[in-house]
Design a protein around this motif. Sequence first.
Motif, PDB file in Angstrom:
ATOM      1  N   MET A   1       0.915  -1.411  -0.097  1.00 37.12           N
ATOM      2  CA  MET A   1       0.029  -0.048  -0.004  1.00 37.12           C
ATOM      3  C   MET A   1       0.989   1.223   0.053  1.00 37.12           C
ATOM      4  SD  MET A   1      -3.522   0.658   2.192  1.00 37.12           S
ATOM      5  CE  MET A   1      -2.574   0.002   3.748  1.00 37.12           C
ATOM      6  N   PHE A   2       0.738   2.149  -1.153  1.00 38.41           N
ATOM      7  CA  PHE A   2       1.653   3.299  -1.150  1.00 38.41           C
ATOM      8  C   PHE A   2       1.291   4.238   0.214  1.00 38.41           C
ATOM      9  CE2 PHE A   2       2.004   2.730  -5.896  1.00 38.41           C
ATOM     10  CZ  PHE A   2       3.301   2.561  -5.895  1.00 38.41           C
ATOM     11  N   PRO A   3       2.329   5.215   0.294  1.00 43.09           N
ATOM     12  CA  PRO A   3       1.925   5.838   1.720  1.00 43.09           C
ATOM     13  C   PRO A   3       0.744   6.533   1.454  1.00 43.09           C
ATOM     14  CG  PRO A   3       4.356   6.015   0.774  1.00 43.09           C
ATOM     15  CD  PRO A   3       3.696   5.304  -0.026  1.00 43.09           C
ATOM     16  N   THR A   4       0.439   7.270   0.498  1.00 44.37           N
ATOM     17  CA  THR A   4      -0.794   8.203   0.623  1.00 44.37           C
ATOM     18  C   THR A   4      -2.037   7.296   0.566  1.00 44.37           C
ATOM     19  OG1 THR A   4      -0.694   8.098  -1.959  1.00 44.37           O
ATOM     20  CG2 THR A   4       0.295  10.148  -0.984  1.00 44.37           C
ATOM     21  N   LYS A   6      -2.106   4.489   2.316  1.00 48.20           N
ATOM     22  CA  LYS A   6      -2.110   4.156   3.914  1.00 48.20           C
ATOM     23  C   LYS A   6      -3.009   5.537   4.450  1.00 48.20           C
ATOM     24  CE  LYS A   6      -1.085   2.608   7.699  1.00 48.20           C
ATOM     25  NZ  LYS A   6      -1.697   1.389   8.036  1.00 48.20           N
ATOM     26  N   VAL A   7      -2.554   6.757   4.226  1.00 44.92           N
ATOM     27  CA  VAL A   7      -3.103   7.828   4.930  1.00 44.92           C
ATOM     28  C   VAL A   7      -4.684   7.786   4.639  1.00 44.92           C
ATOM     29  CG1 VAL A   7      -3.168  10.358   5.184  1.00 44.92           C
ATOM     30  CG2 VAL A   7      -0.976   9.269   4.930  1.00 44.92           C
ATOM     31  N   MET A  10      -6.770   5.976   6.716  1.00 42.22           N
ATOM     32  CA  MET A  10      -6.964   6.381   8.301  1.00 42.22           C
ATOM     33  C   MET A  10      -8.245   7.454   8.409  1.00 42.22           C
ATOM     34  SD  MET A  10      -2.911   7.356   9.228  1.00 42.22           S
ATOM     35  CE  MET A  10      -1.716   6.273   8.597  1.00 42.22           C
ATOM     36  N   SER A  32     -10.233  14.453   5.755  1.00 48.59           N
ATOM     37  CA  SER A  32     -10.032  14.015   4.239  1.00 48.59           C
ATOM     38  C   SER A  32      -8.635  14.392   3.941  1.00 48.59           C
ATOM     39  CB  SER A  32     -10.935  15.052   3.291  1.00 48.59           C
ATOM     40  OG  SER A  32     -10.398  16.372   3.620  1.00 48.59           O
ATOM     41  N   VAL A  33      -7.967  13.671   2.951  1.00 44.75           N
ATOM     42  CA  VAL A  33      -6.544  13.933   2.510  1.00 44.75           C
ATOM     43  C   VAL A  33      -6.519  14.065   0.926  1.00 44.75           C
ATOM     44  CG1 VAL A  33      -6.280  11.329   2.944  1.00 44.75           C
ATOM     45  CG2 VAL A  33      -4.299  12.921   2.566  1.00 44.75           C
ATOM     46  N   ASP A  34      -5.623  14.858   0.464  1.00 42.92           N
ATOM     47  CA  ASP A  34      -5.731  14.890  -1.081  1.00 42.92           C
ATOM     48  C   ASP A  34      -4.266  14.234  -1.547  1.00 42.92           C
ATOM     49  OD1 ASP A  34      -3.760  16.801  -0.688  1.00 42.92           O
ATOM     50  OD2 ASP A  34      -5.027  18.333  -1.308  1.00 42.92           O
ATOM     51  N   LEU A  37      -1.013  15.111   0.392  1.00 47.12           N
ATOM     52  CA  LEU A  37      -1.171  15.037   1.884  1.00 47.12           C
ATOM     53  C   LEU A  37      -1.614  16.285   2.648  1.00 47.12           C
ATOM     54  CD1 LEU A  37       1.741  12.659   2.685  1.00 47.12           C
ATOM     55  CD2 LEU A  37      -0.483  11.932   2.490  1.00 47.12           C
ATOM     56  N   HIS A  40      -7.456  17.533   6.265  1.00 47.53           N
ATOM     57  CA  HIS A  40      -8.474  18.277   6.910  1.00 47.53           C
ATOM     58  C   HIS A  40      -8.940  17.393   8.130  1.00 47.53           C
ATOM     59  CE1 HIS A  40     -13.034  19.654   7.351  1.00 47.53           C
ATOM     60  NE2 HIS A  40     -12.261  20.314   8.055  1.00 47.53           N
ATOM     61  N   ILE A  69       2.863  11.376  10.007  1.00 47.92           N
ATOM     62  CA  ILE A  69       1.548  10.993  10.312  1.00 47.92           C
ATOM     63  C   ILE A  69       1.383   9.658  11.149  1.00 47.92           C
ATOM     64  CG2 ILE A  69      -0.832  10.780   9.423  1.00 47.92           C
ATOM     65  CD1 ILE A  69       0.143  12.331   6.933  1.00 47.92           C
ATOM     66  N   ILE A  70       0.775   9.602  12.037  1.00 48.24           N
ATOM     67  CA  ILE A  70       0.638   8.422  12.944  1.00 48.24           C
ATOM     68  C   ILE A  70      -0.695   7.966  13.327  1.00 48.24           C
ATOM     69  CG2 ILE A  70       1.651   7.043  14.808  1.00 48.24           C
ATOM     70  CD1 ILE A  70       3.950   8.966  15.344  1.00 48.24           C
ATOM     71  N   PRO A  71      -1.221   6.920  12.882  1.00 41.43           N
ATOM     72  CA  PRO A  71      -2.388   6.498  13.433  1.00 41.43           C
ATOM     73  C   PRO A  71      -2.476   6.352  15.058  1.00 41.43           C
ATOM     74  CG  PRO A  71      -1.435   4.601  12.513  1.00 41.43           C
ATOM     75  CD  PRO A  71      -0.509   5.564  12.039  1.00 41.43           C
TER      76      PRO A  71
ATOM     77  N   MET B   1     -15.274  16.293   1.803  1.00 42.24           N
ATOM     78  CA  MET B   1     -14.674  17.602   1.292  1.00 42.24           C
ATOM     79  C   MET B   1     -13.207  17.591   1.440  1.00 42.24           C
ATOM     80  SD  MET B   1     -16.368  21.268   1.577  1.00 42.24           S
ATOM     81  CE  MET B   1     -16.558  21.164   3.537  1.00 42.24           C
ATOM     82  N   PHE B   2     -12.760  17.643   0.250  1.00 38.58           N
ATOM     83  CA  PHE B   2     -11.107  17.650   0.251  1.00 38.58           C
ATOM     84  C   PHE B   2     -10.569  18.878   0.990  1.00 38.58           C
ATOM     85  CE2 PHE B   2     -11.071  14.863  -3.732  1.00 38.58           C
ATOM     86  CZ  PHE B   2     -10.401  13.797  -3.237  1.00 38.58           C
ATOM     87  N   PRO B   3      -9.174  18.863   1.531  1.00 41.55           N
ATOM     88  CA  PRO B   3      -8.988  20.019   2.025  1.00 41.55           C
ATOM     89  C   PRO B   3      -8.891  21.467   1.408  1.00 41.55           C
ATOM     90  CG  PRO B   3      -7.499  18.143   2.577  1.00 41.55           C
ATOM     91  CD  PRO B   3      -8.445  17.706   1.403  1.00 41.55           C
TER      92      PRO B   3
ATOM     93  N   SER D  32       6.500   0.946   2.119  1.00 43.05           N
ATOM     94  CA  SER D  32       6.316   1.247   0.893  1.00 43.05           C
ATOM     95  C   SER D  32       6.890   2.832   0.365  1.00 43.05           C
ATOM     96  CB  SER D  32       4.860   1.360   0.398  1.00 43.05           C
ATOM     97  OG  SER D  32       4.266   2.573   1.212  1.00 43.05           O
ATOM     98  N   HIS D  40       6.441   4.614   4.151  1.00 44.08           N
ATOM     99  CA  HIS D  40       5.435   4.137   5.296  1.00 44.08           C
ATOM    100  C   HIS D  40       6.512   3.177   5.732  1.00 44.08           C
ATOM    101  CE1 HIS D  40       1.894   1.411   6.069  1.00 44.08           C
ATOM    102  NE2 HIS D  40       2.549   1.867   7.115  1.00 44.08           N
ATOM    103  N   SER D  58       3.610   2.070  13.051  1.00 44.90           N
ATOM    104  CA  SER D  58       3.392   2.393  11.802  1.00 44.90           C
ATOM    105  C   SER D  58       3.675   4.074  11.402  1.00 44.90           C
ATOM    106  CB  SER D  58       1.967   1.846  11.307  1.00 44.90           C
ATOM    107  OG  SER D  58       1.579   2.164   9.925  1.00 44.90           O
ATOM    108  N   VAL D  59       4.182   4.466  10.536  1.00 48.28           N
ATOM    109  CA  VAL D  59       4.616   6.007  10.292  1.00 48.28           C
ATOM    110  C   VAL D  59       4.578   6.242   9.068  1.00 48.28           C
ATOM    111  CG1 VAL D  59       6.099   7.818  10.847  1.00 48.28           C
ATOM    112  CG2 VAL D  59       5.623   6.116  12.531  1.00 48.28           C
ATOM    113  N   VAL D  60       3.812   7.390   8.627  1.00 44.93           N
ATOM    114  CA  VAL D  60       3.892   7.732   7.098  1.00 44.93           C
ATOM    115  C   VAL D  60       4.800   9.282   7.077  1.00 44.93           C
ATOM    116  CG1 VAL D  60       2.826   8.862   5.051  1.00 44.93           C
ATOM    117  CG2 VAL D  60       1.712   6.716   6.283  1.00 44.93           C
ATOM    118  N   ARG D  62       6.516  12.505   5.075  1.00 42.15           N
ATOM    119  CA  ARG D  62       6.247  13.195   3.923  1.00 42.15           C
ATOM    120  C   ARG D  62       7.883  13.428   3.216  1.00 42.15           C
ATOM    121  NH1 ARG D  62       5.271  16.862   0.305  1.00 42.15           N
ATOM    122  NH2 ARG D  62       3.149  17.685   0.118  1.00 42.15           N
TER     123      ARG D  62
END
Lengths: 73, 73, 73, 73, 73, 73
Positions: A1-4, A6-7, A10, A32-34, A37, A40, A69-71, B1-3, D32, D40, D58-60, D62
């Motif tokens: 799973m690519f990093p984005t 993965k985000v 979440m 939300s996330v785009d 990264l 919101h 970013i950490i869950p 809604m995207f950021p 990844s 990731h 688990s950490v993403v 940037r």
Amino acid sequence: MFPTKKVQSMIGSRVQVEMKGDVHILEGELESVDDYLNLHLLDTVEIANGERLRSLGSVVLRGNNIILIIPVE
Amino acid sequence: MFPTKKVQSMIGSRVQVEMKGDVHILEGELESVDDYLNLHLLDTVEIANGERLRSLGSVVLRGNNIILIIPVE
Amino acid sequence: MFPTKKVQSMIGSRVQVEMKGDVHILEGELESVDDYLNLHLLDTVEIANGERLRSLGSVVLRGNNIILIIPVE
Amino acid sequence: MFPTKKVQSMIGSRVQVEMKGDVHILEGELESVDDYLNLHLLDTVEIANGERLRSLGSVVLRGNNIILIIPVE
Amino acid sequence: MFPTKKVQSMIGSRVQVEMKGDVHILEGELESVDDYLNLHLLDTVEIANGERLRSLGSVVLRGNNIILIIPVE
Amino acid sequence: MFPTKKVQSMIGSRVQVEMKGDVHILEGELESVDDYLNLHLLDTVEIANGERLRSLGSVVLRGNNIILIIPVE
């Protein structure tokens, strides 16, 4: 799973985000996330040394200033 | 809604913006925003420790130096 | 008016620019701007604490290191 | 082998990553990586002065805030 | 003349470049520049407080870490 | 020769790289470089004040955090 991806997985859960600048750690529900990264977060609180500093509510974070970013489990 | 859509939804309202660099927090009326989160604010004031430092008027902010954007309620 | 259009509308006028790094505030006549907010200023002076520090003349500023741009009235 | 291909070759192995900001060095298993070098990591620990500071799981990360990536032998 | 064109017009002349990071000011002959304002300088010297610190010779500078570029008269 | 071409011409030779962040200067053999100036170095050592601090071996450097690149003669 690519990093984005993965985000994206979440969304709806709480995450901790370490930012550049004077803000320490932000914790909130990922709304939300785009692809950049940009995030919101809802019900966001700022945390330093394990303590809640400020309640920020709804916050948009610029992706390029995110360190990590950490869950939250 | 995207950021970025979330930020567009704030046009016409007051927002607080935390920037990188020596500027602390800027608060102003959001006049416009683009895909890079470059912002045009009106009636902008700089705030530090909850107090108004400077009145800056019309200001353009470079998106990549924005840490976070918060709607002012 | 989008943020970059707002900056284009300042061409020929004097602007103040806050940069990242050790440079404080630059004030000059805006000669040109591109989509990245790279700026070309003429008759540029560096300002700190309201005083002129250095006269720099013709200067090109890299857009991504600009914090904010303010028109000088 | 291009730099991004070199990082892809480390998937499944442990890497050390030096980040900008207050985080020092992160070590984890590379799960990844994408073209921007967003990473990731799994089983991530933060390291300072050769000692484990925090266990982050688990950490993403940037990509643009990564200084360097080193494979752990 | 757009900012990047202005920099291209300085090729073959000496320029001063203020960088982010610990490097203060670099002065050299501008050999080439690209659209990202990456620069190749020849006979480069590092300057601090008006004095030559180090002679660096041929140097490539990453555009996004350039604060400003000034032609040397 | 464009700046990125100049760096490509250094492949197989030793280079010094000044990075943002706490890392000072890295010196290694340039194995590969891409259009973003991401670098892969071999036999890398970290240098501060002219002395070797750490031996890092194979290292990937993120291009946007590079301040400057100098060929080692």
